[in-house]
Motif scaffolding. Structure first.
Motif, PDB file in Angstrom:
ATOM      1  N   ASN B  52      11.880   2.626   9.161  1.00  0.00           N
ATOM      2  CA  ASN B  52      12.835   2.097   8.190  1.00  0.00           C
ATOM      3  C   ASN B  52      12.185   1.064   7.277  1.00  0.00           C
ATOM      4  OD1 ASN B  52      14.817   3.693   9.221  1.00  0.00           O
ATOM      5  ND2 ASN B  52      15.648   2.116  10.583  1.00  0.00           N
ATOM      6  N   MET B  57      13.965   1.315   3.685  1.00  0.00           N
ATOM      7  CA  MET B  57      15.389   1.486   3.922  1.00  0.00           C
ATOM      8  C   MET B  57      16.010   0.236   4.502  1.00  0.00           C
ATOM      9  SD  MET B  57      16.092   5.344   4.998  1.00  0.00           S
ATOM     10  CE  MET B  57      14.940   5.623   6.318  1.00  0.00           C
ATOM     11  N   ASP B  58      15.148  -0.700   4.867  1.00  0.00           N
ATOM     12  CA  ASP B  58      15.648  -1.913   5.498  1.00  0.00           C
ATOM     13  C   ASP B  58      14.680  -3.044   5.181  1.00  0.00           C
ATOM     14  OD1 ASP B  58      17.333  -3.437   6.962  1.00  0.00           O
ATOM     15  OD2 ASP B  58      17.139  -2.281   8.825  1.00  0.00           O
ATOM     16  N   GLU B  77      17.608  -4.985  -3.242  1.00  0.00           N
ATOM     17  CA  GLU B  77      17.887  -3.581  -2.964  1.00  0.00           C
ATOM     18  C   GLU B  77      17.326  -2.700  -4.098  1.00  0.00           C
ATOM     19  OE1 GLU B  77      19.067  -1.817  -0.455  1.00  0.00           O
ATOM     20  OE2 GLU B  77      18.981  -0.005  -1.679  1.00  0.00           O
ATOM     21  N   LYS B  78      17.340  -3.256  -5.293  1.00  0.00           N
ATOM     22  CA  LYS B  78      16.864  -2.494  -6.442  1.00  0.00           C
ATOM     23  C   LYS B  78      15.370  -2.193  -6.316  1.00  0.00           C
ATOM     24  CE  LYS B  78      16.880  -3.021 -11.487  1.00  0.00           C
ATOM     25  NZ  LYS B  78      16.638  -1.629 -11.801  1.00  0.00           N
ATOM     26  N   THR B  81      14.949   0.488  -3.816  1.00  0.00           N
ATOM     27  CA  THR B  81      15.320   1.795  -4.365  1.00  0.00           C
ATOM     28  C   THR B  81      14.197   2.351  -5.239  1.00  0.00           C
ATOM     29  OG1 THR B  81      17.637   1.120  -4.354  1.00  0.00           O
ATOM     30  CG2 THR B  81      17.080   3.039  -5.662  1.00  0.00           C
ATOM     31  N   GLU B  82      13.631   1.495  -6.088  1.00  0.00           N
ATOM     32  CA  GLU B  82      12.526   1.914  -6.954  1.00  0.00           C
ATOM     33  C   GLU B  82      11.357   2.450  -6.114  1.00  0.00           C
ATOM     34  OE1 GLU B  82      12.347   2.056 -10.100  1.00  0.00           O
ATOM     35  OE2 GLU B  82      13.887   0.689 -10.893  1.00  0.00           O
ATOM     36  N   ARG B  84      11.445   3.630  -3.009  1.00  0.00           N
ATOM     37  CA  ARG B  84      11.772   4.917  -2.390  1.00  0.00           C
ATOM     38  C   ARG B  84      11.715   6.037  -3.416  1.00  0.00           C
ATOM     39  NH1 ARG B  84      16.277   2.164   0.034  1.00  0.00           N
ATOM     40  NH2 ARG B  84      17.667   3.249  -1.390  1.00  0.00           N
ATOM     41  N   ARG B  85      12.181   5.712  -4.595  1.00  0.00           N
ATOM     42  CA  ARG B  85      12.285   6.702  -5.653  1.00  0.00           C
ATOM     43  C   ARG B  85      10.899   7.173  -6.101  1.00  0.00           C
ATOM     44  NH1 ARG B  85      16.778   6.900  -9.443  1.00  0.00           N
ATOM     45  NH2 ARG B  85      16.155   7.907 -11.358  1.00  0.00           N
ATOM     46  N   PHE B  90      10.692  11.571   2.129  1.00  0.00           N
ATOM     47  CA  PHE B  90      11.156  11.541   3.515  1.00  0.00           C
ATOM     48  C   PHE B  90      11.356  12.943   4.082  1.00  0.00           C
ATOM     49  CE2 PHE B  90      12.523   7.267   2.377  1.00  0.00           C
ATOM     50  CZ  PHE B  90      12.262   6.569   3.546  1.00  0.00           C
ATOM     51  N   PHE B  92      13.230  14.330   7.633  1.00  0.00           N
ATOM     52  CA  PHE B  92      13.963  13.861   8.816  1.00  0.00           C
ATOM     53  C   PHE B  92      13.979  14.914   9.911  1.00  0.00           C
ATOM     54  CE2 PHE B  92      15.854  11.914   5.083  1.00  0.00           C
ATOM     55  CZ  PHE B  92      15.811  10.576   5.419  1.00  0.00           C
ATOM     56  N   PHE B  94      16.653  15.922  11.415  1.00  0.00           N
ATOM     57  CA  PHE B  94      17.768  16.866  11.196  1.00  0.00           C
ATOM     58  C   PHE B  94      17.910  17.271   9.735  1.00  0.00           C
ATOM     59  CE2 PHE B  94      19.007  14.815  15.230  1.00  0.00           C
ATOM     60  CZ  PHE B  94      19.028  15.954  16.017  1.00  0.00           C
ATOM     61  N   ASN B  96      18.831  16.831   6.906  1.00  0.00           N
ATOM     62  CA  ASN B  96      19.663  16.152   5.918  1.00  0.00           C
ATOM     63  C   ASN B  96      19.644  16.809   4.556  1.00  0.00           C
ATOM     64  OD1 ASN B  96      20.798  14.173   7.510  1.00  0.00           O
ATOM     65  ND2 ASN B  96      18.979  12.885   7.355  1.00  0.00           N
ATOM     66  N   ARG B 152      11.458  19.423  -0.517  1.00  0.00           N
ATOM     67  CA  ARG B 152      12.182  18.408  -1.272  1.00  0.00           C
ATOM     68  C   ARG B 152      11.398  17.098  -1.303  1.00  0.00           C
ATOM     69  NH1 ARG B 152      18.016  16.446   0.816  1.00  0.00           N
ATOM     70  NH2 ARG B 152      16.693  15.568   2.446  1.00  0.00           N
ATOM     71  N   LYS B 156       8.544  15.512  -5.125  1.00  0.00           N
ATOM     72  CA  LYS B 156       8.491  14.257  -5.861  1.00  0.00           C
ATOM     73  C   LYS B 156       7.060  13.841  -6.147  1.00  0.00           C
ATOM     74  CE  LYS B 156      11.788  11.010  -4.028  1.00  0.00           C
ATOM     75  NZ  LYS B 156      11.823   9.825  -3.325  1.00  0.00           N
TER      76      LYS B 156
END
Lengths: 786, 234
Positions: B52, B57-58, B77-78, B81-82, B84-85, B90, B92, B94, B96, B152, B156
């Motif tokens: 994480n 994510m954290d 958080e911004k 996000t940048e 991660r973007r 990622f 996972f 399962f 997702n 997916r 990126k």
């Protein structure tokens, strides 16, 4: 334990439950407030009528000897007869720029057999031979008078001082309108005043005469049983009007108000409760689906289906109770305010706001029933679940392409989030339909309300800027020679143009239907009184025949070319006949029209007028009023500006109501959009969290929900346009009366306003959903499969 | 090879009512560009917490973590996000995947937000599912779904591919196929791949292995001769 679960579940989604409760509260506030106000009005009226002997029939004659009225008791079915002198006089108050009138009504010395008795509020009844009056209480208050003050009135052209001995109110003037042309009572400008018969006969020089007779009917008799006989008997005294109670102005207005309240209590609450029920249904259905695992676990523990069912029904119960109690109490509070507003319009003793346990309880029951039905419908799926099935995740929905994707170009226009949204719209048909209907409702309600606002403006402005173009109108107490009048008027300073006008009360008959109306007659090619068609173009006064308003045409069921019968005390030969030359729209009042030459010919009378319309320079108006204020034969001098002001004051109130209703529409739209948004969010948490993990901004993630809502929103607005037109037509028909007919026009501005209102509701709801999107806990959501 | 991720005394605590859970108690490491890292540890060891933090994510409770020279601690958080973007892909356990988007659309989803994406069609071909592009997740097997999830993530063209138990829900041979895709991406594009797992067998194909135990990085082992995925077994 399960109770705690309810509290926590609700707390987790408090905004959604609050929104749902607010819609219930709106519905119940409407229900309780209007029901209580209606009961208050109704009970106060019945009590007043009963105690003060409100008559059943009202006749107006030119003059009839007092001694002859008992002969009318011979007519079978008549129980009591009461004759009075009733005269309108102008009040001399030069400091006021309004025209102020009193309707003077005679009081018998022995009032025990009187009809339409007066309730004494302050002071005492006037003495027999004194020039003192008992004044309508609202007038007394409005002018800040005190007992034993004097007011000056103009009787037969002379100023007379009248002492105020007391104040009172009567069932005949609960809603004190001067005539059917007035829309709302204005206690500063019109009220009634009572004086002993002896003083009045002397003042008005009518010894031993009466001009107003009221009757009560014996049990089992109706107006139509005595109408013809009464008419025949009264004809020779110059019968001007004969109406039963239901057409008496004050009674009719009060009745209309009661009826409107009654209709509203039936429709408005059901509408809002229905919407709330659907919201709750969707929310609980979703809740049960998302808690399949929990339900399975509970069942596995050995909880009975009934117990689990009850647990989920409790959500509905809780919301129903909360909404019911809150709405009921707020509604009771509002009813007290409403009753207070009614007190300013209606002179009714015992009209008081009171607490009503009946409506409070019934309101709660209503709310709980709606919510329980919704909850049952939403949760009945539990009954079918087997514990083992319940603990397994639901079978994934088999996805396939939707037909929209086959439209070339359409699909490419969406981002991937947009495509998710569109597929969601089509797959969740029920919910999508609800959002759609919600938007249609929100939009059309706002459009209808705002159209109403502009319609009322159109009515008033059209009346005073295009129809009645005079600056001043002078009305006479009796028909006058028009050539003399015109000569006199043109001698006055500042007069640009003047026209004689005739207003004749007539009874219009077509086949077996009839109607008492005022016939208005202007000169051909009038400059100051224009009849307009729907587009505002002038309709010329026909050379012969009669124009009638749409409302009267509807009531008589008559068409252009039909021959009608006219009864009038002014006609040399009554009845006379003419034909309908055209039907015209009329917003304020309901009249019929003839050109002056045609009218003269029909009545076989020539050269008279009952009023004169004047266009003149503003600065000379006070001089004109000064000069004629005390003149004999002048009943009133009306200024256009004053009338416009009066209407504007009156309309402020309705504008307020309109904005409240529009605000309710926005709230409802918000509740629908917000709650469905929250549900989508809850259902797709995992997907949306995945998008966030992929690196999308909350804004981009919101698109999945918002595109769906905007898509449905646009469809809803489009469908709302014809809906708004229909609603307006319906409102116009239901609200039109003899006093005014509302043009069922939906204005473009209203549509634009409603468009922005709806957009605002959706935007606001999404703003709140957005907060939830930002709060999505990525780690938690993705950790494990539920 | 430059340092792509660097952590100093990285800590994460959770307050659970009265109890403070120390999930990560001071971890230091450096990860280099183009490395293939396996983070190994039993469940509850803190490896998911590490994922994480590495994945943005954290936020860390204490300590520092940098992507290149950009701090990922004490940021908004911004900023996360940048990060991660632009930098992270990622995968996972399962998958997702978004159930109402087709395979192609799921891949396209990340293509649309990336700065320098690969072509969705090419990536689908790489994972061998070009003929399933029009299928929805519910129409695909678990292995196929995981391959779409990988497609997916790599579409990126991220600097770091972060995989959380990518083979956890798959049978052995499908698992090997997935590992092969991850290794291929690592070789072909020279991008960092980090796999977090409790499956010790996978460690043999890594360049380095991080052993996590009880919230600490107990050992970092450099693998002299990483084996190809086909030779991994468990």
């Amino acid at each position: 334990m399960l109770k705690r679960k309810i509290v926590r579940d609700i707390r987790e989604n408090k905004m959604a439950y609050i929104a749902c409760t607010v819609v219930i509260v709106i519905g119940l506030v409407a229900y309780t407030s209007m029901s209580i106000a209606k009961d208050n009005l109704f009970m106060a009226r019945e009590e007043f009528y009963e105690q003060f002997h409100f008559a059943d029939i009202f006749a107006r004659v030119k003059a009839m000897p007092y001694s002859r009225i008992n002969e009318l008791l011979d007519i079978q079915g008549i129980e009591l007869v009461h004759g009075r002198l009733v005269k309108d006089v102008r009040v001399f108050m030069p400091e006021q720029d309004k025209n102020i009138y009193l309707r003077m009504i005679s009081l018998d010395a022995d009032t025990s057999h009187s009809l339409n008795q007066v309730q004494l509020l302050k002071g005492s009844f006037p003495e027999k031979d004194e020039r003192s009056i008992l004044l309508g209480d609202k007038f007394f208050e409005a002018h800040h008078l005190t007992l034993n003050d004097s007011i000056t009135v103009i009787i037969e052209g002379k100023k007379e001082e009248l002492k105020i001995s007391g104040t009172g109110q009567s069932p005949e003037y609960i809603y004190a309108l001067k005539d059917a042309q007035a829309i709302a009572p204005d206690p500063e400008a019109f009220e009634v005043a009572y004086m002993s018969y002896e003083s009045m006969e002397r003042l008005f020089n009518q010894p031993g005469m009466v001009n107003d007779i009221s009757f009560t009917l014996k049990q089992g008799f109706e107006f139509k049983d005595v109408e013809i006989l009464l008419k025949n008997k009264l004809e020779k005294y110059g019968l001007e009007s004969l109406v039963e109670r239901k057409d008496q102005i004050s009674h009719a207005m009060l009745d209309q108000e009661l009826m409107q309240l009654e209709n509203m209590t039936k429709s408005v609450p059901i509408l809002f409760l229905g919407i709330a029920a659907i919201i709750l249904y969707i929310m609980l259905k979703r809740l049960v689906e998302s808690q399949r695992g929990q339900i399975g676990t509970l069942k596995a523990f050995g909880y009975r289906t009934k117990e689990i069912m009850w647990h989920y029904l409790s959500y509905g119960l809780a919301i129903g109770f909360a909404g019911g109690i809150l709405g009921g109490l707020l509604g009771t509070a509002l009813s007290i305010i409403m009753t207070r507003v009614y007190q300013t319009f209606f002179s009714l003793p015992n009209l008081e706001g009171r607490f009503s346990l009946k409506y409070l309880l019934f309101g709660i029951v209503l709310s709980v029933v709606f919510c329980m039905i919704a909850a049952y419908q939403g949760t009945k799926g539990i009954l079918k679940l087997q514990p083992a099935d319940a603990m397994r995740p639901p079978v994934p929905v088999f996805n396939k392409k939707v037909w929209l994707e086959k439209i070339p170009g359409f699909w490419a226009a969406f981002t991937v989030q947009g495509r998710m949204a569109v597929r969601n719209v089509i797959r969740n048909k029920g919910r999508s339909f609800f959002i759609f209907i919600g938007i249609v409702f929100t939009f059309s309600m706002m459009a209808a309300m705002w159209s109403m606002d502009s319609m009322i403006d159109v009515m008033v402005m059209e009346q005073f800027t295009k129809v009645q173009k005079q600056d001043v109108k002078i009305t006479f107490t009796k028909p006058m020679r028009s050539d003399n009048i015109m000569r006199e008027i043109y001698l006055q300073k500042g007069v640009h143009w003047a026209e004689p006008m005739i207003e004749v009360p007539i009874t219009l008959k077509y086949l077996n239907r009839k109607k008492d109306v005022i016939l208005l007659s202007s000169i051909e090619n009038s400059r100051l009184y224009n009849l307009l068609d729907k587009d505002g173009n002038k309709i010329p006064m026909p050379e012969d025949g009669m124009l009638i308003s749409e409302l009267i045409a509807r009531q008589l069921n008559a068409r252009v070319g039909d021959r009608v019968q006219v009864e009038s005390i002014w006609a040399k030969d009554s009845p006379a006949y003419t034909y309908i030359a055209g039907i015209v729209p009329q917003y304020i009042g309901a009249n019929v029209y003839m050109g002056q030459n045609a009218l003269y010919e029909m009545l076989r009378q020539k050269g008279f007028a009952t009023s004169v319309l004047i266009s003149m320079a503003d600065n000379y108006i006070p001089d004109l009023k000064e000069k004629y204020n005390t003149a004999q034969f002048i009943r009133s001098i009306d200024e256009r500006q004053q009338s416009i002001r009066e209407y504007e004051e009156l309309l402020e109130m309705s504008t307020f109501v309109i904005w409240v209703m529009a605000a309710m529409a926005v709230i409802t739209g918000f509740a629908i959009v917000y709650n469905t948004g929250i549900i989508t969010l809850a259902e797709r948490q995992r997907e949306l969290a995945s998008l966030r993990v992929l690196g999308m901004y909350p804004k981009e993630v919101l698109e999945v929900i918002s595109v769906e809502q905007w898509f449905l929103g646009v469809l809803g607005i489009i469908a709302g346009i014809p809906m708004a037109f229909a609603m307006n037509k319906g409102l116009a028909v239901s609200m039109s009366s003899d006093l005014f007919s509302i043009p069922g026009i939906t204005s473009t501005e209203a549509l634009i306003q409603a468009f922005f209102g709806t957009i605002f509701a959706i935007w606001l709801a999404q703003k709140w959903v957005f907060r939830k999107v930002k709060q999505l806990d990525l780690v938690e959501v993705l950790k494990e499969r539920d | 090879m430059g340092v792509i991720l660097k952590a100093k005394n990285l800590c994460k605590y959770y307050q659970m009512g009265e109890v403070r859970v120390e999930a990560l108690k001071g971890v230091d490491f450096e990860i280099y560009e183009g490395e293939f890292i396996v983070v190994l540890g039993p469940s509850g060891s803190g490896k998911s917490t590490m994922l994480n933090l590495i994945g943005g994510m954290d936020l860390a409770s204490e300590g520092e973590i940098y992507y290149r020279n950009q701090p990922l601690h004490n940021v908004s958080e911004k900023v996360l996000t940048e990060y991660r973007r632009d930098a992270v892909g990622f995968v996972f356990q399962f998958y997702n995947l978004i159930p109402n988007l087709t395979a192609y659309e799921n891949v396209q989803l990340s293509v649309e937000i990336a700065k320098n994406p690969l072509k969705a069609e090419d990536v689908l071909t790489q994972v061998g599912l070009q003929d399933r592009a029009d299928h929805f997740p519910a129409q695909l097997s678990g292995g196929q779904q995981q391959r779409i999830a990988i497609a997916r993530a790599i579409a990126k063209n991220p600097e770091i591919l972060l995989c959380d138990e990518p083979t956890g829900a798959l049978d052995f041979s499908t698992g090997i196929q997935v590992l092969k895709l991850l290794r291929d991406f690592n070789n072909k594009y020279k991008k960092t791949v980090i796999i977090i797992t409790h499956n010790a067998g996978i460690a043999r194909m890594a360049d380095r292995v991080f052993y996590i135990k009880d919230g600490r990085l107990s050992r970092i082992e450099t693998v002299e001769n990483p084996v190809p995925p086909e030779e991994v077994s468990w």
